[in-house]
Enzyme design. Structure first.
Site, mmCIF file in Angstrom:
data_model
loop_
_atom_site.group_PDB
_atom_site.id
_atom_site.type_symbol
_atom_site.label_atom_id
_atom_site.label_comp_id
_atom_site.label_asym_id
_atom_site.label_seq_id
_atom_site.Cartn_x
_atom_site.Cartn_y
_atom_site.Cartn_z
ATOM 1 N N ILE A 130 0.905 -1.154 0.000
ATOM 2 C CA ILE A 130 0.000 0.000 0.000
ATOM 3 C C ILE A 130 0.942 1.201 0.000
ATOM 4 O O ILE A 130 1.526 1.542 1.026
ATOM 5 C CB ILE A 130 -0.929 0.004 1.227
ATOM 6 C CG1 ILE A 130 -1.812 -1.242 1.229
ATOM 7 C CG2 ILE A 130 -1.787 1.275 1.229
ATOM 8 C CD1 ILE A 130 -2.710 -1.355 2.453
ATOM 9 N N PRO A 131 1.134 1.828 -1.159
ATOM 10 C CA PRO A 131 2.262 2.742 -1.374
ATOM 11 C C PRO A 131 2.112 4.158 -0.800
ATOM 12 O O PRO A 131 2.080 5.142 -1.542
ATOM 13 C CB PRO A 131 2.381 2.767 -2.900
ATOM 14 C CG PRO A 131 0.972 2.573 -3.373
ATOM 15 C CD PRO A 131 0.357 1.616 -2.383
ATOM 16 N N CYS A 132 2.102 4.255 0.500
ATOM 17 C CA CYS A 132 2.031 5.587 1.116
ATOM 18 C C CYS A 132 3.304 6.381 0.858
ATOM 19 O O CYS A 132 3.304 7.609 0.987
ATOM 20 C CB CYS A 132 1.719 5.485 2.607
ATOM 21 S SG CYS A 132 2.875 4.497 3.549
ATOM 22 N N HIS A 133 4.387 5.714 0.454
ATOM 23 C CA HIS A 133 5.621 6.435 0.128
ATOM 24 C C HIS A 133 5.454 7.317 -1.108
ATOM 25 O O HIS A 133 6.270 8.199 -1.347
ATOM 26 C CB HIS A 133 6.788 5.449 -0.069
ATOM 27 C CG HIS A 133 6.607 4.502 -1.209
ATOM 28 N ND1 HIS A 133 5.876 3.332 -1.086
ATOM 29 C CD2 HIS A 133 7.055 4.541 -2.487
ATOM 30 C CE1 HIS A 133 5.896 2.701 -2.252
ATOM 31 N NE2 HIS A 133 6.601 3.408 -3.114
ATOM 32 N N ARG A 134 4.394 7.131 -1.867
ATOM 33 C CA ARG A 134 4.153 7.913 -3.079
ATOM 34 C C ARG A 134 3.426 9.226 -2.823
ATOM 35 O O ARG A 134 3.080 9.935 -3.760
ATOM 36 C CB ARG A 134 3.369 7.071 -4.089
ATOM 37 C CG ARG A 134 4.141 5.859 -4.573
ATOM 38 C CD ARG A 134 3.364 5.026 -5.562
ATOM 39 N NE ARG A 134 4.096 3.800 -5.870
ATOM 40 C CZ ARG A 134 3.530 2.683 -6.287
ATOM 41 N NH1 ARG A 134 2.212 2.621 -6.459
ATOM 42 N NH2 ARG A 134 4.264 1.614 -6.535
#
Length: 156
Positions: free
Chosen positions: A125-129
């Protein structure tokens, strides 16, 4: 606790640090940069798939993840925010404001950012984006060095 709900956990040694993975029979529940409380050390089919997909991701051969996810916690609001995160394409970034617009409430920027910080399944779940409106790297549970590393991988 039956076999379907038993949490199995392992440590994945990524190029940017240890990622603690946890899964039940139905899906990956955790991919955290900090140790997971509870569970039993080991490996199951879900963890094996997650490890394979992470190896491919870090090798630049995977942009989307197929391993099933299983939310073991989080409020309805947080889960809806995490589902918005899953729509951000590989190699792209959006601002917290854009994320709150996609969620459906532009005024929820702080609540959305807080929900991102509670994301239990990093990378998948790409919260780094999600970045600041000015393009700056802000907030990441694993630290900004890891966020920067992940974004650089995705930029090629």
């Amino acid at each position: 606790m039956n076999e379907d709900t038993k949490l199995i956990k392992t440590i994945y040694h990524s190029p940017c640090g240890s990622l603690y993975l946890g899964a039940v029979a139905g899906g990956l529940c955790f991919a955290k940069w900090h140790p997971i409380d509870g569970g039993e050390d080991g490996m199951n089919d879900i963890l094996a798939a997650a490890v394979r997909e992470l190896d491919e991701y870090f090798a630049g051969k995977r942009q989307d993840f197929d391993v099933p996810l299983c939310y073991m916690g989080g409020t309805d609001f947080q889960r809806r925010v995490w589902n918005v995160l899953k729509t951000i394409p590989y190699g792209s970034t959006i601002s917290y404001k854009e994320e709150s617009l996609r969620y459906g409430n532009e005024k929820a920027i702080r609540a959305v950012a807080s929900a991102n910080g509670c994301n239990p399944i990093s990378i998948f779940i790409p919260c780094h984006r999600v970045i600041g409106s000015d393009g700056s790297l802000t907030g990441y549970n694993g630290g900004l060095d890891k966020k920067r590393f992940l974004l650089e991988i995705e930029r090629g």
